[in-house]
Design a protein around this motif. Sequence first.
Motif, PDB file in Angstrom:
ATOM      1  N   UNK A  28      45.492  49.263  29.266  1.00 16.71           N
ATOM      2  CA  UNK A  28      44.812  48.982  28.004  1.00 16.71           C
ATOM      3  C   UNK A  28      43.958  47.726  28.116  1.00 16.71           C
ATOM      4  N   UNK A  29      44.486  46.705  28.763  1.00 20.24           N
ATOM      5  CA  UNK A  29      43.705  45.478  28.967  1.00 20.24           C
ATOM      6  C   UNK A  29      42.472  45.758  29.818  1.00 20.24           C
ATOM      7  N   UNK A  30      42.629  46.577  30.836  1.00 16.89           N
ATOM      8  CA  UNK A  30      41.503  46.950  31.687  1.00 16.89           C
ATOM      9  C   UNK A  30      40.441  47.686  30.868  1.00 16.89           C
ATOM     10  N   UNK A  35      39.892  41.513  33.210  1.00 18.58           N
ATOM     11  CA  UNK A  35      40.177  41.591  34.635  1.00 18.58           C
ATOM     12  C   UNK A  35      41.690  41.714  34.753  1.00 18.58           C
ATOM     13  N   UNK A  36      42.163  42.741  35.476  1.00 16.31           N
ATOM     14  CA  UNK A  36      43.603  43.019  35.511  1.00 16.31           C
ATOM     15  C   UNK A  36      44.111  43.080  36.939  1.00 16.31           C
ATOM     16  N   UNK A  37      45.231  42.425  37.151  1.00 17.59           N
ATOM     17  CA  UNK A  37      45.955  42.481  38.423  1.00 17.59           C
ATOM     18  C   UNK A  37      47.372  42.954  38.118  1.00 17.59           C
ATOM     19  N   UNK A  72      43.893  51.029  39.992  1.00 15.63           N
ATOM     20  CA  UNK A  72      43.372  50.893  41.355  1.00 15.63           C
ATOM     21  C   UNK A  72      41.843  50.880  41.325  1.00 15.63           C
ATOM     22  N   UNK A  73      41.260  51.760  40.510  1.00 18.50           N
ATOM     23  CA  UNK A  73      39.805  51.873  40.447  1.00 18.50           C
ATOM     24  C   UNK A  73      39.136  50.658  39.810  1.00 18.50           C
ATOM     25  N   UNK A  97      43.756  51.440  48.380  1.00 24.28           N
ATOM     26  CA  UNK A  97      43.428  50.555  47.270  1.00 24.28           C
ATOM     27  C   UNK A  97      44.566  49.652  46.850  1.00 24.28           C
ATOM     28  N   UNK A  98      45.767  49.895  47.356  1.00 21.67           N
ATOM     29  CA  UNK A  98      46.906  49.018  47.074  1.00 21.67           C
ATOM     30  C   UNK A  98      47.027  48.028  48.221  1.00 21.67           C
TER      31      UNK A  98
END
Length: 120
Positions: A28-30, A35-37, A72-73, A97-98
């Motif tokens: 949801x934040x993305x 910016x999400x990690x 991941x995207x 991507x991980x």
Amino acid sequence: MDRTLVVKVTAGSDAPERCSQAFTVASTALAAGATVSLWLTGESAWFALPGRAAEFSLPHAAPLPDLLDALIAGGTVTLCTQCAARRDIGPGDVIPGVRIAGAPTFVEEIMADGVRALVY
């Protein structure tokens, strides 16, 4: 102003609601432009492996594979170094991507200016 959220998820199929909440909040934040990690630690480490997210099921929750694919995207997904080692997971085992990284990288991310961190 850039908004950054770091989410550490420690739960997997052992605590499905907590696990789903972490992935849902991060996604949801993305979608909201942050910016999400996302950090996979503890039992969530298994979701770094191909097909494992598809085995997860929780009624009335978004499908975990869809959330993971989006993260991941559009964000960063990291598998904890120690959690990977304890489960005999190597760099060649994880979904493309991980990344695998440890505490110094996590601390660097959460100590940056303007970062919010959540642990589930």
